[in-house]
Design a protein around this motif. Structure first.
Motif, PDB file in Angstrom:
ATOM      1  N   TYR A 348       0.836  -1.200   0.000  1.00 41.79           N
ATOM      2  CA  TYR A 348       0.000   0.000   0.000  1.00 41.79           C
ATOM      3  C   TYR A 348       0.872   1.252   0.000  1.00 41.79           C
ATOM      4  N   VAL A 349       0.440   2.230  -0.828  1.00 43.22           N
ATOM      5  CA  VAL A 349       1.203   3.473  -0.950  1.00 43.22           C
ATOM      6  C   VAL A 349       0.250   4.658  -0.911  1.00 43.22           C
ATOM      7  N   ASP A 350       0.809   5.815  -0.607  1.00 37.94           N
ATOM      8  CA  ASP A 350       0.081   7.075  -0.749  1.00 37.94           C
ATOM      9  C   ASP A 350       0.003   7.379  -2.241  1.00 37.94           C
ATOM     10  N   PRO A 351      -1.194   7.383  -2.857  1.00 39.58           N
ATOM     11  CA  PRO A 351      -1.280   7.577  -4.303  1.00 39.58           C
ATOM     12  C   PRO A 351      -0.837   8.963  -4.762  1.00 39.58           C
ATOM     13  N   LEU A 352      -0.757   9.911  -3.829  1.00 32.33           N
ATOM     14  CA  LEU A 352      -0.317  11.259  -4.181  1.00 32.33           C
ATOM     15  C   LEU A 352       1.190  11.428  -4.054  1.00 32.33           C
ATOM     16  N   SER A 353       1.889  10.385  -3.625  1.00 31.42           N
ATOM     17  CA  SER A 353       3.335  10.464  -3.427  1.00 31.42           C
ATOM     18  C   SER A 353       4.060   9.649  -4.505  1.00 31.42           C
ATOM     19  N   VAL A 354       4.662  10.343  -5.442  1.00 33.23           N
ATOM     20  CA  VAL A 354       5.442   9.667  -6.480  1.00 33.23           C
ATOM     21  C   VAL A 354       6.594   8.893  -5.848  1.00 33.23           C
ATOM     22  N   GLU A 355       7.176   9.458  -4.802  1.00 29.61           N
ATOM     23  CA  GLU A 355       8.294   8.792  -4.135  1.00 29.61           C
ATOM     24  C   GLU A 355       7.863   7.453  -3.522  1.00 29.61           C
ATOM     25  N   ALA A 356       6.680   7.430  -2.899  1.00 26.61           N
ATOM     26  CA  ALA A 356       6.194   6.196  -2.289  1.00 26.61           C
ATOM     27  C   ALA A 356       5.915   5.131  -3.345  1.00 26.61           C
ATOM     28  N   ILE A 357       5.320   5.536  -4.459  1.00 24.54           N
ATOM     29  CA  ILE A 357       5.039   4.584  -5.537  1.00 24.54           C
ATOM     30  C   ILE A 357       6.347   4.049  -6.110  1.00 24.54           C
ATOM     31  N   ALA A 358       7.315   4.948  -6.297  1.00 21.63           N
ATOM     32  CA  ALA A 358       8.619   4.525  -6.825  1.00 21.63           C
ATOM     33  C   ALA A 358       9.290   3.528  -5.891  1.00 21.63           C
ATOM     34  N   GLY A 359       9.222   3.770  -4.589  1.00 23.89           N
ATOM     35  CA  GLY A 359       9.814   2.850  -3.633  1.00 23.89           C
ATOM     36  C   GLY A 359       9.164   1.477  -3.699  1.00 23.89           C
TER      37      GLY A 359
END
Length: 402
Positions: A348-359
């Motif tokens: 699960y990721v914060d959909p507004l965080s590109v960094e979280a999705i990338a990680g």
């Protein structure tokens, strides 16, 4: 078949007696709004077809009537002796099929001896609350209420009028997730006791795993690489594809992203960003490779390294369930309905965080042990959403009305 309203009342009374132990059999004539079953080849159509087939197979004592503006070859029902198609017959009804479906069909339900009407996608015909026929409506989401700016204002007005009427006029409301139930309470002030959550299933074709050679042949037919990430869904702002491709760039992952979905203005925006960053070869627009057959979709999932489904909001998120059945690890969003659908079988990721999705992309493409664990958990969690369980839950709602 029942001939009049009096017959409907007596059959409902018979079932009440059977619930008290004096009779053991009650046969219903169940009508459906079958427009999307015959005309929609994606989410709402798949829900309609899968549910109707499952009900007819698992509860064969009942008769199922598909009220459809027009028939197509999309939903063959000849294998079921208890499924019947009902089309508009009068001249004016055939000329104004949309009006027949939304209003004129109402008196026909009692005339044809229907015990119950199920609107499978957010609406029931106007006037049904005065028809003497019990009614159920399935509400998939109220996304147009949460994101009205992403819709044509006329569409929002139309959707709201139909959904609000259905939510209050129907005798029972089926929500496909707790999130949708909460939205019905919040936006339309529907009493929680009137709403039952019946989780949907996906097409049974996803339950079978394909051989490596079949997957390889599929990849060759569509010119796909041996490994790829996958995005499934309409290319619209809420689906958040721009953040996904930005995260793919930031992650440094060498895998391409295969996108199955169409769009318009937002899709052009995403393509423009991809072109500026020189990523054209890393994003594959599958619909530009050729039109996929429905039976090929499980092969697409099973060949993927992971599904990226980081939408901002959904009613259920059917691609997540399709991925779980396919043994495909999932990266999805925090909040909304996503934890209901994916359980413990996703990152699960914060959909507004590109960094979280990338990680998450870096993690899923490098940690084989984690990917294997998510696959195993996915197979287990998916079994909460079988067609049989969905049909049984819906039938309980029907029975509660008599």
């Amino acid at each position: 078949m029942l001939k009049n309203k009096q017959a409907i009342v007596s059959r409902a009374t018979l079932f009440q007696v059977s619930r008290n132990g004096n009779f053991h059999t009650f046969y219903m004539n169940i009508a459906f709004d079958a427009k999307r079953a015959f005309q929609n080849n994606t989410g709402l159509g798949n829900y309609s077809r899968t549910l109707i087939r499952s009900l007819a197979a698992d509860f064969p004592q009942h008769q199922y009537f598909l009220f459809a503006p027009k028939p197509t070859t999309m939903f063959p029902v000849s294998a079921f002796s208890n499924i019947h198609t009902v089309l508009p017959t009068r001249f004016l009804h055939r000329k104004l099929r949309a009006l027949w479906r939304s209003k004129w069909v109402t008196p026909e339900l009692a005339q044809r001896g229907m015990d119950l009407y199920h609107g499978l996608s957010h609406e029931v015909p106007f006037g049904i609350h005065n028809s003497g026929v019990k009614s159920v409506v399935t509400m998939h989401d109220l996304i147009f209420e949460r994101f009205p700016g992403q819709y044509n204002p006329i569409d929002v007005f139309t959707y709201r009028r139909k959904a609000r009427y259905a939510a209050h006029a129907a005798d029972r409301v089926i929500a496909i997730s707790e999130q949708t139930k909460a939205d019905l309470v919040q936006f339309y002030n529907v009493h929680p006791g009137k709403i039952t959550v019946c989780y949907q299933s996906c097409d049974p074709s996803f339950e079978g795993l394909h051989t490596a050679s079949s997957i390889a042949a599929f990849r060759a037919a569509y010119h796909l690489p041996e490994k790829y990430l996958l995005s499934v869904g309409s290319v619209i702002e809420r689906k958040n594809l721009l953040a996904v491709v930005q995260a793919l760039r930031q992650s440094g992952a060498a895998l391409p992203l295969v996108v199955l979905g169409n769009g318009d203005g937002y899709m052009k925006k995403v393509k423009a960003w991809i072109a500026r960053e020189g990523m054209e070869k890393q994003v594959i627009w599958l619909n530009e490779q050729g039109r996929m057959k429905g039976e090929e979709l499980p092969l697409l999932y099973q060949g993927a390294t992971a599904l990226l489904y980081v939408s901002l909001f959904e009613g259920f998120g059917i691609p997540i369930l399709e991925a779980l059945w396919s043994g495909t690890p999932v990266i999805t969003s925090q909040g909304s309905c996503f934890a209901e659908t994916a359980g413990n079988a996703a990152l699960y990721v914060d959909p507004l965080s590109v960094e979280a999705i990338a990680g998450a992309i870096r993690t899923i493409t490098t940690d084989e042990a984690l990917a294997a664990d998510l696959r195993e958990k996915g197979f287990i969690h998916a079994r909460h959403f079988t067609p049989e369980k969905c049909a049984a839950a819906v039938m309980e709602v029907y029975r509660s009305l008599f």
